[in-house]
Design an enzyme around this catalytic site. Structure first.
Site, PDB file in Angstrom:
ATOM      1  CG  ASP A 145      14.139 -13.461 -12.298  1.00 47.78           C
ATOM      2  OD1 ASP A 145      13.464 -12.886 -13.163  1.00 47.78           O
ATOM      3  OD2 ASP A 145      14.159 -13.127 -11.105  1.00 47.78           O
ATOM      4  CG  HIS A 192       6.099 -13.251  -9.989  1.00 47.84           C
ATOM      5  ND1 HIS A 192       6.094 -12.017  -9.404  1.00 47.84           N
ATOM      6  CD2 HIS A 192       6.974 -13.168 -11.031  1.00 47.84           C
ATOM      7  CE1 HIS A 192       6.935 -11.213 -10.046  1.00 47.84           C
ATOM      8  NE2 HIS A 192       7.477 -11.886 -11.040  1.00 47.84           N
TER       9      HIS A 192
END
Lengths: 410, 410
Positions: free
Chosen positions: B222, B314
């Site tokens: 991330d 995403h």
């Protein structure tokens, strides 16, 4: 990389030290590798892949040097679980914990990336009284495996009470603690569900000074007079010949949640703080002089003839009386620090101790402290639980999973 | 030991690496010291005493490589606080944070033992809209310093809402984060009290592989496409000539608390998990091929002519459109993992991002994600706040304390 962990004052961080020393040697010996200019620093690799043996005569996570992070998870067994259910749960948990301890994904895990940094992961399992009831083994339950008597000053909250089973999950990596917890919880839904989690921390690996006793949130070195040698642990911690065969190599775990009132503690000057515990804050030496490991001199008096170490100090009250040397425990506590509630600090300690028999060890000491301890003004026990830790697994004990020879008794 | 911290992909852990490298050299150069056989391992000393410069053109804790632990504390100012009160608070906080960053006890501290391991401590301060109101500086408040518009899928909870001031406290040692928080809270009672604390963690220092992007609790890397170079940060993060002089070198911080539903996420197979994000779980490379830092090929199709990277993934939804390259932010998020509530996981991410102007950067990106993002099935935004971070302090800016030239305007 596997390493032996021995718990003694000198090699308290033997694991990390050994890995680091090896890394330093490797760094000295090898020339920069032109093919791999961005090779990871050896130190990082050392901690990331450091492991603690899962199998052995005792469960890991007791005599193991305390890692930086704790998640202590209390589970209750579902009402329809019988002895076979407990066996299936223990077999599955033990096998998964064994894999996770070496950074391998257990069968069925879809997150191999989250298990690759064991960082000294240990998963330790304890049985509450109800395991013996459910498994129809009441006759085997040791007498001490019962609620600790409630003390005068206790303000016990149900939320932190006795559970059927406990898992103590520790690692130097908080993400590993988080994922391991998650894995164990979702492995168990047919049999058990968590009722509480007590998360805690110490100084991070690599930020404590070598061999230093960790500090609690009051700034005190906590755990100085601990049971650090194999001999002490054999005498006071591990169940031996006095216990039934299925329990030998195991121990008893007492968990107390102790709220520490930071707000009022911080109003004290340093002298008063030191008098309440009986030790200096800087080095942790007894107020009678010397360093942290000097024997306190309770007979020492000051210029006015008053005792240098207050007889009501925490240290003086906690020490075993001369005729009861067994009143001692292996302590392995963690700090907790949660957001304040209604403006009041919500901090304290997950006090964890291991001993042969809490009735003879923890309870008499705590009874003395409850009766009188200058620290009592700032601390309150709000949770209490006790567990039997079955012995270790593998070749040393012949146990394939936690509690096998207890649970497979006929 | 002080060190320069630069935030780039290559030297993401430059700080730790530098300290470790220096330690290794020292270890190689020096013979064992007979007088000090138990000398601490040099690696430990490195992390323990590693510091991040408090003063500089920008506040520390923004471009600083993310430390292992976060406590993000929202404070509200008391009703009777005026501009002078804010000045006194900022002066006191800044001076104390400067001392703590180098492991020195601030004036009045009675716990010098608890500040000695900064372990890359940073304390970063942001102003919510109400600071401008209280300080009678409404005309100076930037337009973007206002609530982020509520999105369709938001389930915002008041408990995690806008506060008057924020302190972001980060260190590689959780005890240091805890004590620093405690110190800052008790320094401020005349002026401010905490309304929330968002505690978080990443892989511990020394357990991440060198230069690796941290993973979140879903196991995803991330922060891959982050603003890592000085040039990118000058363009997108730091307030420059377009901003008033008192703000130049500062930035805007957006905080979102994002709940991640572990229970339902874990029902997904790995292929579905990867499709939802558009990247592989192992290396974090785009599904169109290559490694983590390969540019995704959104035009790639599979044998059936379907896009390899789902347009609703995403990654696809988050990327800035060709005509809006400014829709990007410096992200610096942490995991949180709290005990389950009513059997439901209580985990997620403290999403923190920095940019010049949230209205042009964070908000349009989040609007796109809110409208469509395959991850939305498992994540929910439950908290939202926005702050102005005044520039850095010291010789580089002439600011003695956070916000001085704003707060001392006549």
């Amino acid at each position: 990389m596997s390493k032996k962990v021995r718990f003694s004052r000198r090699n308290f961080f033997a694991g990390v030290t050994t890995a680091a020393a090896a890394s330093t040697l490797a760094a000295c010996a090898s020339e920069p590798d032109g093919d791999n200019p961005a090779a990871p620093p050896t130190e990082a690799t050392g901690l990331r892949t450091a492991t603690v043996d899962f199998d052995g005569p005792h469960q890991a996570g007791v005599a193991t040097p305390a890692q930086a992070h704790l998640n202590l998870v209390g589970f209750n067994l579902h009402d329809d679980v019988d002895r076979d259910g407990v066996i299936r749960l223990m077999r599955s948990w033990s096998h998964d914990a064994r894999a996770l301890a070496v950074g391998e994904a257990p069968p069925g895990s879809l997150e191999p990336e989250l298990v690759q940094a064991p960082a000294n992961l240990t998963v330790t399992c304890g049985f509450g009284p109800r395991v013996f009831e459910i498994a129809d083994l009441e006759a085997q339950r040791p007498d001490w495996l019962a609620p600790i008597p409630e003390f005068q000053r206790d303000q016990l909250e149900d939320a932190w009470g006795q559970s059927d089973v406990v898992l103590q999950i520790c690692s130097d990596d908080p993400l590993t603690v988080s994922h391991t917890t998650r894995h164990m919880v979702r492995t168990s839904p047919r049999y058990a569900a968590p009722v509480w989690m007590q998360q805690g921390f110490l100084h991070a690996a690599g930020t404590r000074e070598e061999g230093q006793t960790p500090r609690n949130l009051f700034g005190q070195k906590d755990g100085t007079a601990n049971l650090t040698t194999d001999e002490e642990q054999l005498e006071h911690v591990w169940h031996g010949a006095e216990a039934p065969a299925w329990s030998q190599g195991g121990t008893a775990m007492v968990v107390r949640r102790v709220r520490m009132n930071m707000d009022t503690w911080e109003m004290l000057d340093r002298t008063s703080r030191e008098e309440s515990i009986g030790r200096t804050l800087d080095e942790g030496g007894p107020l009678s002089g010397g360093d942290e490991f000097t024997e306190p001199d309770y007979s020492a008096t000051d210029e006015y003839g008053l005792p240098v170490i207050d007889a009501a100090s925490h240290m003086a009250r906690a020490r075993p009386p001369a005729d009861h040397p067994e009143q001692t425990m292996l302590r392995r506590s963690y700090n907790y620090d949660l957001p304040p509630v209604d403006g009041i600090s919500n901090s304290g300690q997950v006090f964890i101790c291991f001993q042969k028999n809490p009735d003879r060890q923890f309870t008499p000491v705590q009874a003395r402290l409850d009766e009188q301890d200058r620290l009592n003004e700032w601390i309150t026990h709000i949770g209490s639980a006790v567990y039997l830790l079955p012995p270790g697994t593998g070749a040393a004990t012949g146990e394939d999973y936690w509690g096998q020879s207890l649970l497979e008794r006929t």
